[in-house]
Write a protein that holds these residues in place. Sequence first.
Motif, PDB file in Angstrom:
ATOM      1  N   TRP A   1       0.832  -1.204   0.000  1.00 36.45           N
ATOM      2  CA  TRP A   1       0.000   0.000   0.000  1.00 36.45           C
ATOM      3  C   TRP A   1       0.866   1.253   0.000  1.00 36.45           C
ATOM      4  O   TRP A   1       1.964   1.260   0.555  1.00 36.45           O
ATOM      5  N   TYR A   2       0.306   2.324  -0.586  1.00 38.29           N
ATOM      6  CA  TYR A   2       1.029   3.581  -0.705  1.00 38.29           C
ATOM      7  C   TYR A   2       0.123   4.738  -0.298  1.00 38.29           C
ATOM      8  O   TYR A   2      -1.086   4.715  -0.527  1.00 38.29           O
ATOM      9  N   ARG A   3       0.754   5.771   0.281  1.00 44.43           N
ATOM     10  CA  ARG A   3       0.069   7.028   0.580  1.00 44.43           C
ATOM     11  C   ARG A   3       0.758   8.140  -0.200  1.00 44.43           C
ATOM     12  O   ARG A   3       1.984   8.266  -0.163  1.00 44.43           O
ATOM     13  N   LEU A   4      -0.029   8.937  -0.907  1.00 42.07           N
ATOM     14  CA  LEU A   4       0.521   9.980  -1.762  1.00 42.07           C
ATOM     15  C   LEU A   4       0.847  11.235  -0.956  1.00 42.07           C
ATOM     16  O   LEU A   4       0.060  11.672  -0.113  1.00 42.07           O
ATOM     17  N   PHE A   5       2.014  11.810  -1.247  1.00 44.94           N
ATOM     18  CA  PHE A   5       2.429  13.078  -0.660  1.00 44.94           C
ATOM     19  C   PHE A   5       2.920  14.009  -1.771  1.00 44.94           C
ATOM     20  O   PHE A   5       3.312  13.554  -2.853  1.00 44.94           O
ATOM     21  N   TYR A   6       2.876  15.315  -1.477  1.00 43.44           N
ATOM     22  CA  TYR A   6       3.461  16.309  -2.374  1.00 43.44           C
ATOM     23  C   TYR A   6       4.319  17.239  -1.526  1.00 43.44           C
ATOM     24  O   TYR A   6       3.805  18.014  -0.745  1.00 43.44           O
ATOM     25  N   ARG A   7       5.621  17.067  -1.660  1.00 45.68           N
ATOM     26  CA  ARG A   7       6.584  17.846  -0.866  1.00 45.68           C
ATOM     27  C   ARG A   7       6.265  17.755   0.627  1.00 45.68           C
ATOM     28  O   ARG A   7       6.239  18.742   1.354  1.00 45.68           O
ATOM     29  N   GLY A   8       5.984  16.541   1.086  1.00 46.11           N
ATOM     30  CA  GLY A   8       5.751  16.282   2.493  1.00 46.11           C
ATOM     31  C   GLY A   8       4.329  16.483   2.955  1.00 46.11           C
ATOM     32  O   GLY A   8       4.017  16.194   4.114  1.00 46.11           O
TER      33      GLY A   8
ATOM     34  N   GLY B   1      -8.295  10.956   9.469  1.00 49.14           N
ATOM     35  CA  GLY B   1      -7.284  11.979   9.294  1.00 49.14           C
ATOM     36  C   GLY B   1      -7.306  12.559   7.898  1.00 49.14           C
ATOM     37  O   GLY B   1      -6.400  13.297   7.516  1.00 49.14           O
ATOM     38  N   ASN B   2      -8.340  12.214   7.112  1.00 45.73           N
ATOM     39  CA  ASN B   2      -8.525  12.753   5.764  1.00 45.73           C
ATOM     40  C   ASN B   2      -7.370  12.409   4.830  1.00 45.73           C
ATOM     41  O   ASN B   2      -6.774  13.277   4.193  1.00 45.73           O
ATOM     42  N   TYR B   3      -7.034  11.131   4.756  1.00 48.42           N
ATOM     43  CA  TYR B   3      -6.089  10.680   3.738  1.00 48.42           C
ATOM     44  C   TYR B   3      -6.492   9.284   3.276  1.00 48.42           C
ATOM     45  O   TYR B   3      -7.324   8.623   3.884  1.00 48.42           O
ATOM     46  N   TYR B   4      -5.907   8.866   2.168  1.00 49.15           N
ATOM     47  CA  TYR B   4      -6.234   7.584   1.557  1.00 49.15           C
ATOM     48  C   TYR B   4      -4.953   6.798   1.304  1.00 49.15           C
ATOM     49  O   TYR B   4      -3.868   7.368   1.148  1.00 49.15           O
ATOM     50  N   VAL B   5      -5.114   5.487   1.278  1.00 53.37           N
ATOM     51  CA  VAL B   5      -4.008   4.619   0.894  1.00 53.37           C
ATOM     52  C   VAL B   5      -4.439   3.818  -0.334  1.00 53.37           C
ATOM     53  O   VAL B   5      -5.621   3.485  -0.490  1.00 53.37           O
ATOM     54  N   TYR B   6      -3.469   3.525  -1.201  1.00 48.69           N
ATOM     55  CA  TYR B   6      -3.755   2.885  -2.479  1.00 48.69           C
ATOM     56  C   TYR B   6      -2.866   1.657  -2.646  1.00 48.69           C
ATOM     57  O   TYR B   6      -1.694   1.659  -2.255  1.00 48.69           O
ATOM     58  N   ARG B   7      -3.442   0.638  -3.254  1.00 49.34           N
ATOM     59  CA  ARG B   7      -2.653  -0.532  -3.618  1.00 49.34           C
ATOM     60  C   ARG B   7      -2.471  -0.493  -5.132  1.00 49.34           C
ATOM     61  O   ARG B   7      -3.284  -1.007  -5.897  1.00 49.34           O
ATOM     62  N   PHE B   8      -1.386   0.159  -5.545  1.00 52.01           N
ATOM     63  CA  PHE B   8      -1.127   0.368  -6.959  1.00 52.01           C
ATOM     64  C   PHE B   8      -0.630  -0.919  -7.620  1.00 52.01           C
ATOM     65  O   PHE B   8       0.019  -1.762  -6.983  1.00 52.01           O
ATOM     66  N   VAL B   9      -0.938  -1.045  -8.922  1.00 54.52           N
ATOM     67  CA  VAL B   9      -0.445  -2.154  -9.729  1.00 54.52           C
ATOM     68  C   VAL B   9       0.130  -1.570 -11.014  1.00 54.52           C
ATOM     69  O   VAL B   9      -0.037  -0.386 -11.313  1.00 54.52           O
ATOM     70  N   LYS B  10       0.797  -2.407 -11.782  1.00 53.81           N
ATOM     71  CA  LYS B  10       1.395  -1.935 -13.029  1.00 53.81           C
ATOM     72  C   LYS B  10       0.299  -1.561 -14.028  1.00 53.81           C
ATOM     73  O   LYS B  10      -0.636  -2.333 -14.251  1.00 53.81           O
ATOM     74  N   PRO B  11       0.412  -0.390 -14.656  1.00 47.03           N
ATOM     75  CA  PRO B  11      -0.533  -0.043 -15.726  1.00 47.03           C
ATOM     76  C   PRO B  11      -0.387  -0.986 -16.918  1.00 47.03           C
ATOM     77  O   PRO B  11       0.557  -1.762 -17.002  1.00 47.03           O
ATOM     78  N   VAL B  12      -1.319  -0.888 -17.857  1.00 49.02           N
ATOM     79  CA  VAL B  12      -1.329  -1.819 -18.985  1.00 49.02           C
ATOM     80  C   VAL B  12      -0.219  -1.548 -19.980  1.00 49.02           C
ATOM     81  O   VAL B  12       0.151  -2.424 -20.759  1.00 49.02           O
ATOM     82  N   ALA B  13       0.307  -0.324 -20.025  1.00 56.47           N
ATOM     83  CA  ALA B  13       1.327   0.003 -21.029  1.00 56.47           C
ATOM     84  C   ALA B  13       2.067   1.255 -20.611  1.00 56.47           C
ATOM     85  O   ALA B  13       1.765   1.877 -19.596  1.00 56.47           O
ATOM     86  N   CYS B  14       3.035   1.644 -21.395  1.00 61.44           N
ATOM     87  CA  CYS B  14       3.743   2.906 -21.218  1.00 61.44           C
ATOM     88  C   CYS B  14       3.265   3.896 -22.274  1.00 61.44           C
ATOM     89  O   CYS B  14       2.843   3.473 -23.362  1.00 61.44           O
TER      90      CYS B  14
END
Length: 409
Positions: A155-162, A224-237
């Motif tokens: 799982w991942y949590r997104l941040f932007y400059r902290g 706490g008003n945040y989300y976590v994501y379980r990212f996977v590989k996209p289908v292509a570049c």
Amino acid sequence: MVALCIQLLTLLVVCAAANENKYITYTFKAWNMGDKPLQEQLAIVYKEMENLKHEQAVMKQKQDAMSQVLPHCPQKPLDTDVELNVTSLQSGQSGNHLVNKWLSEVEDDEGSGDDEFDAGLDPCNHYKALDQAWRATNYTTKRVVCDRSMKWRGWYRLFYRGKTIQMPEKCVKKEMCGTHSPLWLAGGHPRIRDGIVTRKVCGNWKNNCCLFKSHPIQVKACRGNYYVYRFVKPVACHMAYCADINTLVCGRCRKSESCISRDKITWMCRRNKRRVKANVHFFASYPGRISGKVSRIVYRKVYVNQGRAFNSRTGIFRAPVSGVYQFFFSSQTWGGGVTDLWLVVNGYWVAVSHNNVKGPNSVGNLSTYMTTLRKGTRVYVTHNRGRSWANSASNNIVFGGSLLMVRKV
């Protein structure tokens, strides 16, 4: 001199083979011409070098043709400080035919999970921070990246400059988020009570917000008003998960607030509505005698006050929420005569407890009343005439009620 040229030519062949990941078999005529004059040998060597350049050009053309049909992604994790060559999404390539071919030929990326997060741990407390400024929706493709090269685990949590940030819920323009086709969350983010949900992911390309339907991901809302994501590989570049720069305000919301947006562009913190259950009850009594007119009976002895909607100092019940309520009130007449108690709702006399007793008898009377009230409605009992009595050991003069159901009015 001839031997040196042949060695250089041999080195070029080996480098070309290594560069193209192919085996090249090439026979040099100059190796069998040791008995010829030097000038003739040099001419043959130069001719062989020209043939080799031609072979390299043909191989390069074949490789370029293949790259237009099949997706090409680097096999190593991307370094965002190094600019990558565009090999898949270029404005001059054909649209739907190429997309369908990619989706039909791309491999199925399974096994991207992490056993650590399958052991029952809450992903809201066990995640990896993903703080990469180029993922922001206001970042252009100065350096093109592709999330297909990432080894996503857990799982991942997104941040932007902290500062905490979240995926966009609305289409993002192409050539943003540091990639060609930005990936955004279709279906919106879940609520906390929804738990872990699966959401579709779309990539914008060629004026179609969901031209690329990438593999779905898992999302969970956290306190706490945040989300976590379980990212996977996209289908292509070249595709990459976006972070909505407009949601930075959500990181400043308090625990008692939620981050909301009507247009999915402008976000704001709004105080959560207090959810009130149908759990409002009160019961109070007046342990004494009442004679004549009393505009409002102050019931001094309170037995039950669930929800704290009854004020024992004023004798007033104030509806905490809109809904259906039921009230009861009683009196005990003594010494003969007529006694009236009225239930008053926002100044209106709505129900009466009436006794008409002759002689020295004592008679009691209990009245009930059910109604729908708005939040804040005031309810109390008035003693209009007569004589009522009670003592500390009896509950002859009482007032009570309950919220039966919450209902919008």
